[in-house]
Scaffold this active site. Structure first.
Site, PDB file in Angstrom:
ATOM      1  N   ARG A  21      -1.628  -6.177  -8.697  1.00 17.01           N
ATOM      2  CA  ARG A  21      -0.443  -7.051  -8.192  1.00 17.01           C
ATOM      3  C   ARG A  21      -0.751  -7.507  -9.290  1.00 17.01           C
ATOM      4  NH1 ARG A  21      -2.477  -8.615  -2.635  1.00 17.01           N
ATOM      5  NH2 ARG A  21      -4.650  -8.004  -3.540  1.00 17.01           N
ATOM      6  N   LYS A  47     -15.463  -7.734   6.210  1.00 13.62           N
ATOM      7  CA  LYS A  47     -14.091  -9.286   6.698  1.00 13.62           C
ATOM      8  C   LYS A  47     -14.258  -8.272   8.694  1.00 13.62           C
ATOM      9  CE  LYS A  47     -11.119  -8.311   2.540  1.00 13.62           C
ATOM     10  NZ  LYS A  47      -9.842  -7.340   2.622  1.00 13.62           N
ATOM     11  N   HIS A  87       0.992  -1.599   0.220  1.00 14.32           N
ATOM     12  CA  HIS A  87      -0.355  -0.492  -0.068  1.00 14.32           C
ATOM     13  C   HIS A  87       1.124   1.195   0.290  1.00 14.32           C
ATOM     14  CE1 HIS A  87      -2.624  -2.926   2.518  1.00 14.32           C
ATOM     15  NE2 HIS A  87      -3.366  -2.747   1.167  1.00 14.32           N
ATOM     16  N   SER A 142      -2.550  -7.891   3.229  1.00 12.83           N
ATOM     17  CA  SER A 142      -3.137  -8.097   4.820  1.00 12.83           C
ATOM     18  C   SER A 142      -3.730  -9.181   5.381  1.00 12.83           C
ATOM     19  CB  SER A 142      -4.283  -6.712   4.531  1.00 12.83           C
ATOM     20  OG  SER A 142      -3.785  -5.576   4.701  1.00 12.83           O
TER      21      SER A 142
HETATM   22  N1  COA Z   1      -0.317  -4.109  -2.041  1.00 13.62           N
HETATM   23  C1  COA Z   1      -1.034  -5.018  -1.127  1.00 13.62           C
HETATM   24  N2  COA Z   1      -1.407  -5.345  -0.875  1.00 13.62           N
HETATM   25  C2  COA Z   1      -2.823  -4.605  -1.844  1.00 13.62           C
HETATM   26  C3  COA Z   1      -2.217  -4.114  -2.844  1.00 13.62           C
HETATM   27  C4  COA Z   1      -1.393  -3.493  -2.775  1.00 13.62           C
HETATM   28  N3  COA Z   1      -1.088  -2.337  -3.444  1.00 13.62           N
HETATM   29  N4  COA Z   1      -3.839  -3.794  -3.248  1.00 13.62           N
HETATM   30  C5  COA Z   1      -4.722  -4.693  -2.772  1.00 13.62           C
HETATM   31  N5  COA Z   1      -4.233  -5.593  -1.706  1.00 13.62           N
HETATM   32  C6  COA Z   1      -4.990  -6.192  -0.622  1.00 13.62           C
HETATM   33  C7  COA Z   1      -5.300  -5.906   1.082  1.00 13.62           C
HETATM   34  O1  COA Z   1      -4.609  -5.489   2.019  1.00 13.62           O
HETATM   35  C8  COA Z   1      -6.454  -6.795   1.073  1.00 13.62           C
HETATM   36  O2  COA Z   1      -5.895  -7.915   1.851  1.00 13.62           O
HETATM   37  P1  COA Z   1      -6.294  -8.889   2.263  1.00 13.62           P
HETATM   38  O3  COA Z   1      -7.685  -9.358   1.788  1.00 13.62           O
HETATM   39  O4  COA Z   1      -5.961  -9.679   3.063  1.00 13.62           O
HETATM   40  O5  COA Z   1      -7.103  -8.309   3.900  1.00 13.62           O
HETATM   41  C9  COA Z   1      -6.632  -7.790  -0.463  1.00 13.62           C
HETATM   42  O6  COA Z   1      -5.839  -7.400  -1.156  1.00 13.62           O
HETATM   43  C10 COA Z   1      -7.602  -6.863  -1.135  1.00 13.62           C
HETATM   44  O7  COA Z   1      -8.042  -5.403  -1.566  1.00 13.62           O
HETATM   45  P2  COA Z   1      -9.163  -4.645  -1.711  1.00 13.62           P
HETATM   46  O8  COA Z   1      -9.894  -4.716  -2.853  1.00 13.62           O
HETATM   47  O9  COA Z   1      -8.651  -3.016  -1.328  1.00 13.62           O
HETATM   48  O10 COA Z   1     -10.421  -4.721  -0.024  1.00 13.62           O
HETATM   49  P3  COA Z   1     -10.563  -3.375   0.968  1.00 13.62           P
HETATM   50  O11 COA Z   1     -11.433  -5.131   1.381  1.00 13.62           O
HETATM   51  O12 COA Z   1      -9.104  -3.828   1.318  1.00 13.62           O
HETATM   52  O13 COA Z   1     -10.964  -2.857  -0.166  1.00 13.62           O
HETATM   53  C11 COA Z   1     -13.059  -1.151  -0.498  1.00 13.62           C
HETATM   54  C12 COA Z   1     -12.139  -2.582  -0.754  1.00 13.62           C
HETATM   55  C13 COA Z   1     -12.668  -1.389   0.968  1.00 13.62           C
HETATM   56  C14 COA Z   1     -12.424  -0.656  -1.239  1.00 13.62           C
HETATM   57  C15 COA Z   1     -14.809  -1.801  -0.759  1.00 13.62           C
HETATM   58  O14 COA Z   1     -15.442  -2.597  -0.077  1.00 13.62           O
HETATM   59  C16 COA Z   1     -15.468  -0.635  -1.098  1.00 13.62           C
HETATM   60  O15 COA Z   1     -15.277   0.541  -1.958  1.00 13.62           O
HETATM   61  N6  COA Z   1     -16.166  -0.438   0.131  1.00 13.62           N
HETATM   62  C17 COA Z   1     -17.029   0.869   0.432  1.00 13.62           C
HETATM   63  C18 COA Z   1     -18.650   0.327   0.556  1.00 13.62           C
HETATM   64  C19 COA Z   1     -19.118   0.522  -1.483  1.00 13.62           C
HETATM   65  O16 COA Z   1     -18.826   1.181  -1.538  1.00 13.62           O
HETATM   66  N7  COA Z   1     -19.136  -0.829  -1.841  1.00 13.62           N
HETATM   67  C20 COA Z   1     -19.470   0.184  -3.122  1.00 13.62           C
HETATM   68  C21 COA Z   1     -18.555  -0.781  -3.941  1.00 13.62           C
HETATM   69  S1  COA Z   1     -18.431  -1.195  -5.516  1.00 13.62           S
END
Ligand code: COA
Length: 160
Positions: free
Chosen positions: A90, A41, A17, A128
């Site tokens: 990624r 989650k 990140h 994560s």
């Molecule tokens: N480097 C390292 N790890 C990364 C990464 C990077 N560049 N990009 C993503 N990851 C990891 C994250 O750490 C996460 O790991 P985990 O599953 O082990 O926790 C995984 O990849 C998934 O990440 P991500 O897709 O970003 O999920 P998230 O839960 O962190 O975020 C939200 C998703 C919060 C952005 C999304 O659910 C959201 O927008 N929520 C708000 C509600 C909403 O509006 N929903 C409708 C949107 S369509």
């Protein structure tokens, strides 16, 4: 002013990140990290703890702000007057999920562009949950997360 929002659970923030933030901070005037409560989650760190760890890990970047957020991302983007939504890519596995997210976000926020930033190759397998699992099993995660996160993980995991 060009404002971007980088949303995620960040439970906890990893070097992957931070890599995305280092790159994005050069492209926008302000980058707002939105620490989101992801209903799908169960979190290890509270929103406030995650917020604090990101702030400490991005002190070297002047234009990064960190906020906690609960609700529809589109509302947050509108509140902040954002022109871009940042997502890290990624491996190819991220692609289909990210395309779905970008599609939904385009419906709710038609004026906001999703920008995909490619992670450095040394971070492409960092996640994560991978970091949490490794730390729980006694693995050394110091090369995967900022120092404050490593300390936070040790404190949390001694309480389990
Ligand atoms: N480097 C390292 N790890 C990364 C990464 C990077 N560049 N990009 C993503 N990851 C990891 C994250 O750490 C996460 O790991 P985990 O599953 O082990 O926790 C995984 O990849 C998934 O990440 P991500 O897709 O970003 O999920 P998230 O839960 O962190 O975020 C939200 C998703 C919060 C952005 C999304 O659910 C959201 O927008 N929520 C708000 C509600 C909403 O509006 N929903 C409708 C949107 S369509």
């Amino acid at each position: 002013m060009r404002i971007a929002v980088y949303p995620g659970s960040f439970d906890p923030v990893t070097n992957g990140h931070i890599d995305i933030l280092n790159k994005t901070s050069k492209l926008f005037d302000r980058v707002i990290v939105a620490v989101v409560h992801n209903v799908t989650k169960t979190a290890l760190f509270t929103l406030e703890e995650r917020n604090h760890m990101i702030k400490e890990s991005t002190k070297h970047l002047e234009n990064i702000e960190v906020e906690c957020f609960n609700g529809l991302l589109a509302n947050f983007l509108a509140d902040k007057n954002a022109c871009a939504l940042i997502r890290g890519l990624r491996t190819v596995n991220d692609f289909e999920y990210e395309m779905h997210m970008a599609w939904y976000n385009k419906i709710f926020s038609p004026d906001v562009e999703t920008i995909f930033v490619i992670s450095n190759s040394n971070n492409i397998f960092v996640s994560s949950s991978g970091v949490k699992e490794a730390a729980l099993l006694g693995g050394d995660v110091s090369s995967l997360v900022p120092p404050i996160v490593e300390k936070g993980l040790q404190q949390k995991l001694t309480k389990i």
